[in-house]
Write an enzyme that holds these catalytic residues in place. Structure first.
Site, PDB file in Angstrom:
ATOM      1  N   TYR A  25       0.826  -1.209   0.000  1.00 39.26           N
ATOM      2  CA  TYR A  25       0.000   0.000   0.000  1.00 39.26           C
ATOM      3  C   TYR A  25       0.860   1.259   0.000  1.00 39.26           C
ATOM      4  CZ  TYR A  25      -3.818  -3.093   1.039  1.00 39.26           C
ATOM      5  OH  TYR A  25      -4.736  -4.092   0.951  1.00 39.26           O
ATOM      6  N   LYS A  36       8.910   6.731  -4.560  1.00 40.93           N
ATOM      7  CA  LYS A  36       9.774   5.708  -3.947  1.00 40.93           C
ATOM      8  C   LYS A  36       9.295   4.297  -4.325  1.00 40.93           C
ATOM      9  CE  LYS A  36      11.893   4.605   0.478  1.00 40.93           C
ATOM     10  NZ  LYS A  36      11.601   4.588   1.928  1.00 40.93           N
ATOM     11  N   ARG A  83      -6.631   1.386  -5.050  1.00 39.88           N
ATOM     12  CA  ARG A  83      -7.697   1.053  -4.113  1.00 39.88           C
ATOM     13  C   ARG A  83      -8.592   2.259  -3.945  1.00 39.88           C
ATOM     14  NH1 ARG A  83      -7.374  -1.338   2.088  1.00 39.88           N
ATOM     15  NH2 ARG A  83      -6.280   0.608   2.563  1.00 39.88           N
ATOM     16  N   GLU A 148     -14.083  -7.853   4.984  1.00 40.87           N
ATOM     17  CA  GLU A 148     -13.783  -7.025   6.153  1.00 40.87           C
ATOM     18  C   GLU A 148     -14.912  -6.990   7.176  1.00 40.87           C
ATOM     19  OE1 GLU A 148     -11.144  -3.624   5.298  1.00 40.87           O
ATOM     20  OE2 GLU A 148     -12.022  -3.602   3.296  1.00 40.87           O
ATOM     21  N   ASP A 184     -10.331  -4.352  10.141  1.00 37.48           N
ATOM     22  CA  ASP A 184     -11.751  -4.018  10.026  1.00 37.48           C
ATOM     23  C   ASP A 184     -12.619  -5.207  10.435  1.00 37.48           C
ATOM     24  OD1 ASP A 184     -12.632  -1.392   9.199  1.00 37.48           O
ATOM     25  OD2 ASP A 184     -11.327  -1.651   7.473  1.00 37.48           O
ATOM     26  N   HIS A 251       4.981  -1.474   4.537  1.00 30.99           N
ATOM     27  CA  HIS A 251       6.304  -0.851   4.638  1.00 30.99           C
ATOM     28  C   HIS A 251       7.258  -1.579   3.691  1.00 30.99           C
ATOM     29  CE1 HIS A 251      10.081   0.578   6.349  1.00 30.99           C
ATOM     30  NE2 HIS A 251       9.379   1.534   6.941  1.00 30.99           N
ATOM     31  N   ASP A 298       1.422 -40.560  -3.596  1.00 30.96           N
ATOM     32  CA  ASP A 298       0.355 -40.861  -4.560  1.00 30.96           C
ATOM     33  C   ASP A 298      -0.067 -39.591  -5.302  1.00 30.96           C
ATOM     34  OD1 ASP A 298      -0.941 -39.657  -2.561  1.00 30.96           O
ATOM     35  OD2 ASP A 298      -2.256 -41.325  -2.057  1.00 30.96           O
TER      36      ASP A 298
END
Lengths: 319, 319, 319
Positions: A25, A36, A83, A148, A184, A251, A298
């Site tokens: 995220y 970044k 999102r 959620e 959530d 992160h 198997d």
């Protein structure tokens, strides 16, 4: 530091199997973090308009995404997804307008808190209204939706079947995975997160069951304490063993740990190759179940080995 | 060493309660193992045509079973069942033709990978086509089917209800149990087996719930490492405590460990007898919940005690 | 020692949120225990006509309840509920006649072993027949029903939806919670209770999921060994962390342990207050996800904190 841009005019959505081990995220309101993230080479970068962005930053987030897709941004091997906010929030409409207003369209959307068929219907109608004005009106977005709430979990089988049925007709969405929103979900059922996540075991395993019954990816919960890489590793390995195919990440430090846990090890790949070779030998000579390194082998184990090789092939060469 | 044969001409299927603690697989392609299995006195011997037999040995397996049922073989106290190939494989038709072509009919069939109602319908129609040519056209086979995929697990409640509804009308099959195929299930959901089988907990407990809601037996997974009898014992006891009524077995050494775990202990039987006696005394004198060996006893515990005694009675006297 | 009685003529059922942390059973056949329970100040006292009362004491139990409700008994802060016998038992009709024949009506009924919609329909019809003769014919009882069988668990989603739909029309019952009857459930699925209750994990978590999806309370199993307060504490805390809102209790000594486990701690309440304050500050200054005591905080955690404060407010001031 500035946005890396690709020279290609337009990149078409390709609905081949894309692994989503680390799903990272990035708050879309934070341009520095977006830039970044372009060099992280995670499987999926999710530009977030939802919980990672405070209400008075939502417009900034939308504007950043719009600018990004005016060109086709270069994120290396990473898939770039968006999102949007939940259907319940209503403000997802503003997200869609911005995101789908730029020159290029993202291949993948993440839709949080999708609890009911009605919400999915509303979302697709909104999407269609916007997309039909564009030349790419038949563009098909990959979709990953979130579990959620207790209500969502209870209806999940029916909901996924509905969404997939819709996908096969005239819709602009192709569901590819389910994402577990653990915090959530905990808040919704009044649970408290514990170390071993016992309180979430049924929810996680049921999500996996539904996902796999429909050939979808299953993305496990975030490990919130991003400094605890040992704990992250343990939780990632456990999730992979349960059947999850990837994990949400907040992160950059978490990416490599997650990638490793959700990739078959070289040892495992070798085991799979050897087992398949041995199996084919036995099939040729007519012996059925056979001993392989002290275990009776198997068909199910043969199938597992084949899956390992399939996954190994699909992994990006780098990282 | 040769096949032991009974003198009786024909033994009718008896649909009384038959315990299935150790359910032992024998590859039907291996005559030597079949003969050895005749003296094992396990509750159920399953002559396997499926995963234990490689493709080029299938005909041999069918021929062995055919010859076996030309007489009525003597397996002591053991029930002799046949595991045919799955409906998805299509080759189950060859299995049925061979198995149902001999002079005697087996009492019990094991049907792997039964995922949908349509597959069951196809199976019963195939069975009927063959059986209606025989004088025993109303023969009713005991049926145990396997849970081996996410899809099956998701549909299990509906599937079992359908199969049982069919049983009560004109069908030739009487469902008696559900069998958990853990390795195929793991492969299907992409899970990796761990020591404590955490990755399978929901699947196993849901299977038990569906089985018990319809008064069916619930047969737990194989412990693949057949040399690890301590691990087998631990897993068997755990399975029994969860509500499973038996366990699949791939090696003769596993039988006695499994039998013990799924039988009520002498101590438990005595506890049950004493508790029932005490309870009846209290009912007579009008006291309700009462203390028994330091615990508060009420109806549920009385019911448990009664179940223990019922199971103890149903167990074969030997072994 | 005698019954404490309130001066008020009639207390109307109030359908505000009433916490049910410790749900205490008192055999209604035992007048001494009833009187003792009047000073316990537990959240809920359940006068039991079912498993805690032997068959030849049922009439005595009914008579005691009748006499109790001829006045409005004083149980301090406690809610006084009645557990009637199950619909399957048929004798619940005698319970209802007695209980609903007195001058005052209880606010809350506990209905055990409710497995099917048909049973609920029968129960409501019986209730209506009796209540429509009274001036309070529109009296709405709070209802808590029990999950005590595999069959109930399988049908729980559908059953609860049915009961709640019925509540919104002309019914006299307002469902407020689900209670897990662990021992009957164990007996039904043939499980054996173990220390960590692994055999019940799916059942307990599914019950929580259904309850929370419909905003109902979820009441956890009894800890039978009432002398083991350390074990009770561990099980209570675990249940609370899983999402249960309360626990059944069979001995007065268990009440304070359970109350503590199902109440938010002062520390937790303070944490929630601080987090909310910090969150509101960040919202004002426009930062989204933020660090709070070393953790990344987003909406789900904010929501959890709000729930803690809501619960703290709803708790009775005394304990």
């Amino acid at each position: 530091m500035r946005l890396r841009v690709l020279n290609v005019k337009s990149i078409r959505s390709v609905h081949t199997f894309h692994p989503r081990r680390a799903v990272v995220y990035v708050p879309a309101s934070d341009k520095r973090k977006i830039i970044k993230s372009q060099t992280l080479n995670a499987d999926t970068i999710v530009l977030d308009c939802e919980d990672g962005v405070s209400i008075n930053k939502k417009d900034e987030a939308r504007q950043n995404i719009y600018e990004l897709f005016q060109n086709w941004p270069d994120f290396g091997n990473s898939e770039v997804a968006v999102r949007v906010n939940s259907v319940q929030s209503k403000i997802y409409k503003e997200d869609l307008k911005a995101v789908l207003g730029a020159k290029n369209l993202p291949t993948t959307l993440f839709l949080p808190k999708l609890d009911t068929k009605e919400e999915f219907r509303e979302f697709t109608e909104e999407l269609l209204t916007i997309i039909k004005e564009r030349p790419e009106k038949n563009h098909k977005f990959n979709l990953l939706s979130y579990v959620e709430s207790a209500r969502c979990l209870l209806n999940l089988h029916e909901l996924v079947r509905y969404v997939l049925d819709a996908s096969t007709t005239s819709e602009n969405l192709l569901m590819q995975g389910l994402v577990f929103g653990s915090d959530d979900f905990c808040a919704d059922i009044g649970a408290t997160r514990t170390e071993d996540a016992k309180e979430l075991l049924y929810a996680r395993q049921y999500l996996i069951t539904v996902a796999k019954a429909f050939q979808l990816q299953a993305i496990d919960m975030v490990h919130i304490n991003y400094k605890d890489l040992a704990g992250l590793q343990m939780q990632s390995i456990e999730g992979a063993k349960m059947g999850f195919t990837g994990k949400q990440v907040i992160h950059p430090d978490q990416i490599s740990v997650v990638n490793e846990a959700f990739s078959p090890s070289q040892e495992k790949i070798q085991w799979a190759r050897d087992l398949i070779a041995e199996f084919e030998g036995h099939q040729a000579t007519g012996k059925g179940a056979f001993n392989f390194r002290g275990h009776m082998i198997d068909m199910p184990l043969v199938l597992q080995a084949k899956n390992v090789l399939k996954l190994a092939e699909a992994m990006p060469k780098k990282n």
